[in-house]
Design a protein around this motif. Structure first.
Motif, PDB file in Angstrom:
ATOM      1  N   GLN A   1      51.919  44.515  34.734  1.00 28.46           N
ATOM      2  CA  GLN A   1      50.693  43.790  34.366  1.00 28.46           C
ATOM      3  C   GLN A   1      50.996  42.632  33.403  1.00 28.46           C
ATOM      4  O   GLN A   1      50.448  41.540  33.558  1.00 28.46           O
ATOM      5  CB  GLN A   1      49.681  44.757  33.727  1.00 28.46           C
TER       6      GLN A   1
ATOM      7  N   LYS B   1      40.764  39.331  36.154  1.00 31.05           N
ATOM      8  CA  LYS B   1      40.407  40.462  37.013  1.00 31.05           C
ATOM      9  C   LYS B   1      40.447  40.055  38.497  1.00 31.05           C
ATOM     10  O   LYS B   1      41.034  40.745  39.327  1.00 31.05           O
ATOM     11  CB  LYS B   1      38.999  40.945  36.622  1.00 31.05           C
ATOM     12  N   GLU B   2      39.839  38.909  38.803  1.00 22.59           N
ATOM     13  CA  GLU B   2      39.790  38.453  40.202  1.00 22.59           C
ATOM     14  C   GLU B   2      41.188  38.201  40.742  1.00 22.59           C
ATOM     15  O   GLU B   2      41.519  38.579  41.855  1.00 22.59           O
ATOM     16  CB  GLU B   2      38.987  37.145  40.341  1.00 22.59           C
TER      17      GLU B   2
ATOM     18  N   GLU C   1      43.029  41.362  41.379  1.00 21.72           N
ATOM     19  CA  GLU C   1      42.543  41.977  42.622  1.00 21.72           C
ATOM     20  C   GLU C   1      43.166  41.301  43.833  1.00 21.72           C
ATOM     21  O   GLU C   1      43.596  41.963  44.776  1.00 21.72           O
ATOM     22  CB  GLU C   1      41.011  41.874  42.705  1.00 21.72           C
TER      23      GLU C   1
END
Ligand SMILES: Nc1ncnc2c1ncn2[C@@H]1O[C@H](COP(=O)(O)OP(=O)(O)OP(=O)(O)O)[C@@H](O)[C@H]1O
Ligand SMILES: [Mg+2]
Length: 255
Positions: A113, A128-129, A132
């Motif tokens: 991450q 976040k997008e 994803e």
């Protein structure tokens, strides 16, 4: 048309859908030593371009020249028609160019991450997008976001490196040997991922050691030899070109 006319018309002849243009570029690392010698390449919107050629031909140097990591001495590089010759890497990232180098392409002491977050440092919103999006393409990373990149296999590191470059949502992706060091099954997987990224609309320029596989999946290929684009054409045509087979593919080209 004479040569001088074709030179004068070069700008007018530019395809409207040109994304990356490398025009007769000469570049090198050491004073007086040119590694690229009048090398040219064109990537159109949405294309998957493959670059093959012998070791030391200048394939990595060509990607580095596009990404502002090696000095361009002559010629020009354009992105969507705008000159970007010798522009620094951070500026190019901001313009939508992603680069995955051949080696040392992850931060081993950081988690997956954290590596991915590094890829977004210029656009801290939208984490976040983007996470994803990349974990959709590489689901195995999504399950192990807390694992240190240094503990991953070569193929997994390559996925992290590609994902990091994808975090900025690049329009253009420069990939240096995405299948290097992988088993044949993993290589196929790596090529499928590259194809998937390209199909998502990312114009992709990929250097590959696995010449035959590369020419099978790319739209157009370039054979580099001693810093020049020696041959170019549709991937399939290069695969069947006796000169390319004889010089660069060996018997591998014949099936
Ligand atoms: N940082 C550097 N300083 C000086 N010379 C370099 C540097 N990097 C590469 N070269 C030289 O430039 C030439 C081309 O190297 P490059 O890495 O572009 O080849 P390549 O086609 O990517 O080869 P490979 O298939 O082995 O990855 C080689 O002769 C290499 O020694
Ligand atoms: Mg290389």
């Amino acid at each position: 048309m004479t040569n001088s006319e074709s030179t004068a018309n070069a700008v007018l002849d530019r395809p409207a859908d040109a994304v990356v243009e490398v025009e007769t570029v000469t570049a090198g690392y050491l004073p007086g030593v040119n590694i690229l010698n009048s090398c040219s390449l064109l990537a159109r919107q949405g294309e998957l371009i493959g670059i093959i050629g012998p070791n030391g031909a200048g394939k990595s140097t060509l990607l580095k020249a596009i990404f502002g990591l090696v000095k361009v001495r002559e010629g020009a590089i354009r992105l969507y028609g705008e000159e970007i010759t010798n522009l620094k890497a951070n500026k190019l990232v901001a313009k939508g160019v992603g680069f995955v180098p051949q080696t040392n392409n992850v931060f081993p002491s950081l988690t997956i991450q954290e590596n991915l977050e590094m890829g977004l440092y210029q656009k801290p919103k939208g984490l976040k997008e983007r996470l994803e999006f990349v974990t959709d393409i590489f689901p195995e990373l999504g399950k192990r976001l807390g694992q240190r990149a240094g503990s991953l296999s070569g193929g997994e590191r390559q996925m992290v490196a590609m994902s990091r470059a994808l975090m900025m949502g690049p329009h253009v992706l420069l990939l240096d040997e995405p299948s290097a060091g992988l088993s044949p099954v993993r290589q196929d997987e790596a090529f499928l991922r590259v194809k998937e990224i390209n199909r998502a609309g990312v114009t992709t320029i990929m250097v590959e050691q696995n010449a035959r596989r590369c020419l099978q999946i790319c739209d157009r290929g370039y054979v580099l030899d001693q810093g020049r684009d020696a041959y170019t054409g549709a991937g399939r045509d290069l695969l069947n070109d006796p000169k390319v087979i004889g010089l660069y593919l060996g018997t591998l080209g014949q099936d």
